[in-house]
Structure formats: structure tokens, C-alpha cells
Design a protein around this motif. Structure first.
Motif, PDB file in Angstrom:
ATOM      1  N   PHE A  59      41.689  49.557  46.237  1.00  0.00           N
ATOM      2  CA  PHE A  59      41.695  48.238  46.852  1.00  0.00           C
ATOM      3  C   PHE A  59      42.319  48.305  48.236  1.00  0.00           C
ATOM      4  O   PHE A  59      42.714  47.289  48.787  1.00  0.00           O
ATOM      5  N   THR A  61      39.839  43.007  55.555  1.00  0.00           N
ATOM      6  CA  THR A  61      38.753  42.033  55.573  1.00  0.00           C
ATOM      7  C   THR A  61      37.581  42.503  56.409  1.00  0.00           C
ATOM      8  O   THR A  61      36.408  42.379  56.014  1.00  0.00           O
ATOM      9  N   TYR A 101      37.023  46.459  45.128  1.00  0.00           N
ATOM     10  CA  TYR A 101      37.173  45.020  45.396  1.00  0.00           C
ATOM     11  C   TYR A 101      35.806  44.377  45.594  1.00  0.00           C
ATOM     12  O   TYR A 101      35.496  43.338  45.014  1.00  0.00           O
ATOM     13  N   PHE A 141      28.675  33.312  39.098  1.00  0.00           N
ATOM     14  CA  PHE A 141      28.878  31.884  39.338  1.00  0.00           C
ATOM     15  C   PHE A 141      27.646  31.259  39.979  1.00  0.00           C
ATOM     16  O   PHE A 141      27.208  30.166  39.607  1.00  0.00           O
ATOM     17  N   ILE A 152      43.485  37.176  36.641  1.00  0.00           N
ATOM     18  CA  ILE A 152      42.733  38.076  37.505  1.00  0.00           C
ATOM     19  C   ILE A 152      43.100  37.859  38.966  1.00  0.00           C
ATOM     20  O   ILE A 152      43.196  38.810  39.749  1.00  0.00           O
ATOM     21  N   LEU A 153      43.342  36.613  39.353  1.00  0.00           N
ATOM     22  CA  LEU A 153      43.724  36.363  40.737  1.00  0.00           C
ATOM     23  C   LEU A 153      45.063  37.007  41.057  1.00  0.00           C
ATOM     24  O   LEU A 153      45.250  37.566  42.133  1.00  0.00           O
ATOM     25  N   ASN A 167      44.556  40.616  41.394  1.00  0.00           N
ATOM     26  CA  ASN A 167      43.882  40.892  42.657  1.00  0.00           C
ATOM     27  C   ASN A 167      44.891  41.025  43.789  1.00  0.00           C
ATOM     28  O   ASN A 167      44.824  41.960  44.584  1.00  0.00           O
ATOM     29  N   LEU A 204      45.774  44.445  45.917  1.00  0.00           N
ATOM     30  CA  LEU A 204      45.599  44.535  47.357  1.00  0.00           C
ATOM     31  C   LEU A 204      46.889  44.930  48.059  1.00  0.00           C
ATOM     32  O   LEU A 204      46.939  44.956  49.283  1.00  0.00           O
ATOM     33  N   ARG A 226      46.021  41.256  57.413  1.00  0.00           N
ATOM     34  CA  ARG A 226      44.637  41.667  57.591  1.00  0.00           C
ATOM     35  C   ARG A 226      43.824  41.477  56.324  1.00  0.00           C
ATOM     36  O   ARG A 226      42.611  41.588  56.345  1.00  0.00           O
ATOM     37  N   ARG A 227      44.495  41.229  55.205  1.00  0.00           N
ATOM     38  CA  ARG A 227      43.762  41.092  53.948  1.00  0.00           C
ATOM     39  C   ARG A 227      43.854  39.680  53.401  1.00  0.00           C
ATOM     40  O   ARG A 227      43.541  39.442  52.242  1.00  0.00           O
ATOM     41  N   ALA A 281      42.130  36.977  53.898  1.00  0.00           N
ATOM     42  CA  ALA A 281      40.887  36.387  53.402  1.00  0.00           C
ATOM     43  C   ALA A 281      40.487  37.008  52.080  1.00  0.00           C
ATOM     44  O   ALA A 281      39.943  36.333  51.207  1.00  0.00           O
ATOM     45  N   LEU A 282      40.774  38.301  51.904  1.00  0.00           N
ATOM     46  CA  LEU A 282      40.412  38.947  50.646  1.00  0.00           C
ATOM     47  C   LEU A 282      41.205  38.375  49.485  1.00  0.00           C
ATOM     48  O   LEU A 282      40.716  38.315  48.364  1.00  0.00           O
ATOM     49  N   ALA A 283      42.440  37.960  49.754  1.00  0.00           N
ATOM     50  CA  ALA A 283      43.244  37.377  48.673  1.00  0.00           C
ATOM     51  C   ALA A 283      42.884  35.921  48.429  1.00  0.00           C
ATOM     52  O   ALA A 283      42.979  35.446  47.303  1.00  0.00           O
ATOM     53  N   TYR A 342      39.860  34.348  49.100  1.00  0.00           N
ATOM     54  CA  TYR A 342      38.495  34.022  48.689  1.00  0.00           C
ATOM     55  C   TYR A 342      38.364  33.836  47.185  1.00  0.00           C
ATOM     56  O   TYR A 342      37.715  32.889  46.738  1.00  0.00           O
ATOM     57  N   PRO A 343      38.935  34.716  46.331  1.00  0.00           N
ATOM     58  CA  PRO A 343      38.785  34.477  44.897  1.00  0.00           C
ATOM     59  C   PRO A 343      39.414  33.181  44.416  1.00  0.00           C
ATOM     60  O   PRO A 343      38.894  32.559  43.484  1.00  0.00           O
ATOM     61  N   LEU A 398      36.924  30.644  45.194  1.00  0.00           N
ATOM     62  CA  LEU A 398      35.785  30.762  44.286  1.00  0.00           C
ATOM     63  C   LEU A 398      36.085  30.113  42.947  1.00  0.00           C
ATOM     64  O   LEU A 398      35.242  29.381  42.391  1.00  0.00           O
ATOM     65  N   VAL A 403      36.091  26.325  43.335  1.00  0.00           N
ATOM     66  CA  VAL A 403      34.731  25.801  43.528  1.00  0.00           C
ATOM     67  C   VAL A 403      33.965  25.816  42.217  1.00  0.00           C
ATOM     68  O   VAL A 403      33.236  24.865  41.901  1.00  0.00           O
ATOM     69  N   SER A 404      34.132  26.882  41.424  1.00  0.00           N
ATOM     70  CA  SER A 404      33.387  26.913  40.167  1.00  0.00           C
ATOM     71  C   SER A 404      33.870  25.829  39.220  1.00  0.00           C
ATOM     72  O   SER A 404      33.063  25.186  38.542  1.00  0.00           O
TER      73      SER A 404
END
Lengths: 233, 282
Positions: free
Chosen positions: A47, A51, A80, A91, B188-189, B192, B196, B258-259, B261-263, B265-266, B269, B272-273
Motif C-alpha cells: 500500500f 495519490t 490498494y 457498488f 475496512i476503512l 485502509n 497506507l 500525499r495520500r 485522497a486515498l484515505a 475516497y473509501p 464511497l 454514498v452507498s
């Protein structure tokens, strides 16, 4: 009583990694140490990604003929991308599939009998996760058997990113015209399958490569057709 | 105290120092009290403890004859802490706990309403810290110092129940999917962020993600009562934005910039679901 247990970063699971234990994340796991399976620190190497690198790989997955994806990921394959692309696709299929069915029934005139089918989530999860895990595993064993040197993590990475096209194509598939839906899914499936095929060919050069490449191509097309038939009919 | 041991039974040389060390730690912990970090609010009273008479030492030497010379193990023989005298015990007697470590109020025999009220007030205060604007929001260390898991549990179950009530068919499957997505999603979040390379505490993060569901709970309740699709879409969008705003500072400050957005986004998501589930169930 404040007796502290010995804080070995290799043995503990994922509980309470406080700030003080961050130094333990840099200790080397001895190879063959079975307890590394349960420790988070042994997976962070997959991981280790930023970005902009992820965005670069996503854009790279959209070019079907290039065949250079493996050169992008050979140094730092990440898990990732495959995990979250698969989850997003599950989804998307569940939600947009339901919506597409609703639009189709409204278009056909009988809009009162539609209800939200929550089974779409289950089927989508089993199909996408199963595909993303099992197919690269199968090809890894096949290529090992055929003698060439394969790297399982890179396979998972490549197949995971190949599913990104389906996420993008899920939106146009909402249009409730049957012919248009078939055209869209065939185009998306072909692009994704060409991506997989060309990358596999650049990875394994040999006499048996052709059969392997064609098998991968057809599996990807089969997934595309399944998506269309089950979720967007 | 340690000198009195030497004339009865010869202990192994290293075990005497271990016993001394443990005694020192007991004394130090009794003197220093609970954790040194100041919480944002007064801490909950200490958990119930097995009553121990403070005058006894756990390391009482016994009177058995000295062991044979080849058998050098020490004789720990604590017969257990002596029980409080039976004559003074009566049902509901509150003096038993008075001799325990520290001077915490007794949580084992208090009225149930006191316990429930304390937990409820903790849930409300955590909710105010997480979901509503307050000056501590930007500092994740202070944001949820006194985290708990009751609040997230209530919110997840309430959301599942509301969705299940709204559904006209397959009610139990809807509840199962909603509960599984939310519970597994929180775990899971958190994993994640940890993978990272972020620095968060596992259960604190679970607690925070559960509390951020509160706006979606409100939205689901409104959508249950009013069945108009346009209204549902607007309500869900507003509450989704609120939930994301609540979770943003905590998640984004936990990882390398730098990460970020990677953290994030889920998290987006998942919300939103859930929002889509709320709109689509009718």
C-alpha cells in the motif's frame, strides 16, 4: 498495575498501534515467520503508494494496446487499486443495475412493479471479488506450471486495474435502449480484454503464450457479457 | 517487609527482586492513580474491581517445611487475598468496595439508571464533539479522547432498522446488507488507513466512523416519514455532505498528505452507498 507486555510488532495483530509503536513498523520481518500473516506491517509494502501514482495507473489502464502496464508496476505493485476498484465496481453494479432496471421498466410502460432488489449487492460482490481474486491466481499457477516466472501480486494488480473500464462504462449503460447497451458493453469488454491480453503477452514470451493470452481475453469478455446480462437487462 | 521473608523460607535469589519490583509497582500505581493524560472531560469512574483488603500483602510466606535442596523454586503460595469477614457482609452492603484500590465509586452496585445515564451522557458528548462544529475538531488527539462503542452500535442498528422499515419486500435482507456494509465498512476503512501508513488507534477510528453516521440516521428517518423521491434525494445529499464533513478532519490528518485522497475516497464511497440505499428503498 501498569505492567507493559513486550511490544513486539511482529506478533501483535492490528490492535492499538499507538504512536509509540511506529518505530516497530520498520523492523524487518524474518522470512518464514508465520506470525507475519497476522500483522499489518507485513502488508504495508503493498500500500506504499501516493495519490498521483494511483491516478497515473488508472489512466494507464484505459489504453488497450499499449502493453506497458507491467513496466509501471514492476517496482511497486499495489493492492490498494484492485481492492477499491473492485469495491467501487460492486457498488456501481448494484446501484446502477437497479436504477437501469427501473428505467427499463418505465421506458417499457409498466413502471409500478419495480422494487429495489438488494440481491444485486450479493451477486455483484461474489462475481467481482471472485473474478478479481481467482482469475489472476489461476493464471499464476498456469504460468508457473508452464515454466515462466510469474509474480502473483503483479497479476492481482493488473487484473484489478483492468476492471476500471467497467466502472466508467456503467454510466452509459443506464440508457434504456437494448442495442446501445450491447454496443457499449462489447466495446468496454473488448478494450478491457485487449488491455489484459497485450499486457500478458508483453509479460510472457513463449510458445504457449498465445493460448494463455487468448484465454485471458475470453475470460474478460465473459465477465463483460455477464455484467450486461445480469445487471443491465 | 522483604526482610521478614528471609528467616522462614529461602527464596530463589532472582525471585526476591521480582517480588520487590512487583510490590513497588503496586504501591506506585496506588499512589499515582489513573492515566496521566488529561481527558477532555472527567473520566468515567473506574470499573468494578475484586475487593481486596488493603492491609494484606499478596505474598504471604507459608509455614510449610523448607523444600529439598534440589528443588529451588520459590514458594509463592498466596492463599488468595483474604475475603472480607462474612459477618459484616449483607445484601447490598456498600462497604465491601471501600477497601479496594483507589477510592472510585462503586459501579457494581449502583442503580441501573445511573449506569445508563452515564453512558448516555458520554454518547451525547462524543456526538457533540464529532458531528457538530466545535473548537476541538481539528485536533484528532482531542476529538474523541473518551471514545466508546455504544454510540456507533446504536447508530448502525438504528440505520439498519430504519431501512428495513422503509423496505416493502425482503426486509430482513435489507437489514442484513445495511448492517454488514456499515460494520465491515468501518473495520475496512480503519485497516485502509493503517495500511497506507497512517497513525490512528483502531477502536477510536471505529468509534469515530460510527458517530459520523448520525446525520445519515436523521436523513433515513426523514425519508421513512416522507416518501417523495425529490425530497429524499435532497435530504440524502445534505446529510451525506454533513457526514463527510464530520469525518474529513480526522481521516485526512491521520495519513501522509500525499495520500489524503486515498484515505478519504473509501469513506466517501461508503457514505454514498448508504445514501443510495436510503434513496432507493421504498
Amino acid at each position: 498495575m501498569q505492567i507493559l507486555p513486550p511490544n513486539n510488532g511482529g506478533g501483535k495483530g492490528q490492535g492499538y498501534p499507538s504512536l509509540a509503536s511506529s518505530s516497530e513498523t520498520f523492523e524487518q520481518q524474518p522470512t518464514g515467520n508465520w506470525r507475519g500473516v497476522f500483522s499489518i506491517t507485513s502488508y504495508t509494502q503493498y500500500f506504499n503508494i501516493d495519490t498521483d501514482v494511483v491516478l497515473n495507473r488508472l489512466m494507464g489502464s484505459l489504453s488497450p494496446i499499449d502493453g506497458s502496464f507491467f513496466s509501471k508496476i514492476v517496482v511497486n505493485p499495489d493492492i490498494y487499486g484492485p481492492i477499491w476498484i473492485s469495491t467501487t465496481l460492486v457498488f456501481m453494479l448494484a446501484s446502477l443495475g437497479n436504477w437501469a432496471t427501473y428505467l427499463m421498466e418505465k421506458h417499457a410502460g409498466k413502471g409500478s412493479s419495480w422494487t429495489f432488489d438488494v440481491n444485486y449487492v450479493n451477486v455483484a460482490a461474489i462475481a467481482i471479488y471472485g473474478y478479481a481474486i481467482a482469475v489472476p491466481l489461476g493464471f499464476y499457477f498456469l504460468l508457473q506450471y508452464l515454466g515462466s516466472n510469474a509474480n502473483l501480486v503483479q497479476f492481482w494488480c493488473m487484473w484489478g486495474y483492468s476492471l476500471f473500464i467497467f466502472i466508467l462504462s456503467a454510466f452509459p449503460l443506464l440508457i434504456p435502449v437494448e442495442i446501445l447497451r450491447w454496443i457499449i458493453i462489447v466495446a468496454a469488454g473488448a478494450a478491457s480484454a485487449c488491455f489484459v491480453g497485450s499486457n500478458l503477452r508483453s509479460y510472457v514470451d513463449g510458445a504457449d503464450a498465445t493460448i494463455v493470452v487468448i484465454a485471458a481475453f475470453f475470460l474478460q469478455m465473459a465477465l463483460a457479457v455477464f455484467i450486461k446480462v445480469w445487471f443491465f437487462s | 517487609m522483604s526482610q521478614s521473608h528471609s528467616d522462614t523460607i529461602p527464596l530463589h535469589a532472582s525471585s526476591q527482586s521480582d517480588i520487590d519490583e512487583i510490590e513497588n509497582l503496586i504501591n506506585a500505581s496506588v499512589l499515582s492513580g489513573p492515566a496521566t493524560v488529561l481527558p477532555a472531560r472527567p473520566p468515567s469512574p473506574q470499573r468494578a474491581q475484586i475487593p481486596v483488603s488493603s492491609s494484606s500483602s499478596p505474598f504471604i510466606p507459608s509455614n510449610i517445611p523448607p523444600p529439598p535442596l534440589s528443588y529451588q523454586k520459590p514458594t509463592p503460595v498466596p492463599a488468595g487475598p483474604p475475603l472480607p469477614p462474612a459477618s459484616s457482609a449483607s445484601p447490598g452492603d456498600r462497604t465491601i468496595s471501600a477497601s479496594g484500590f483507589g477510592s472510585a465509586p462503586n459501579t457494581l452496585t449502583e442503580p441501573v439508571w445511573d449506569t445508563v445515564k452515564r453512558d448516555l451522557s458520554r454518547i451525547v458528548s462524543n456526538l457533540k464533539l464529532v458531528v457538530f462544529p466545535n473548537p476541538y475538531r481539528e485536533d484528532p488527539g482531542k476529538a474523541l479522547r473518551d471514545w466508546d462503542l455504544w454510540g456507533p452500535f446504536f447508530f448502525i442498528v438504528f440505520l439498519g432498522l430504519t431501512l428495513s422499515w422503509s423496505a416493502s419486500v425482503k426486509k430482513s435482507e435489507v437489514f442484513a446488507v445495511a448492517f454488514a456494509v456499515l460494520a465491515a465498512g468501518a473495520v475496512i476503512l480503519t485497516l485502509n488507513v493503517l495500511l497506507l501508513g497512517g497513525k490512528i488507534i483502531f477502536f477510536q477510528s471505529l468509534s469515530l466512523l460510527g458517530y459520523c453516521l448520525f446525520p445519515l440516521d436523521v436523513g433515513a428517518l426523514i425519508c421513512l416519514l416522507k416518501d417523495n423521491v425529490i425530497l429524499k434525494a435532497i435530504v440524502v445529499c445534505v446529510t451525506l455532505a454533513w457526514s463527510s464533513w464530520a469525518a474529513y478532519p480526522f481521516m485526512s490528518s491521520a495519513v501522509n498528505p500525499r495520500r489524503k485522497a486515498l484515505a478519504l475516497y473509501p469513506v466517501f464511497l461508503m457514505y454514498v452507498s448508504v445514501g443510495f440505499l436510503i434513496i432507493a428503498i421504498d
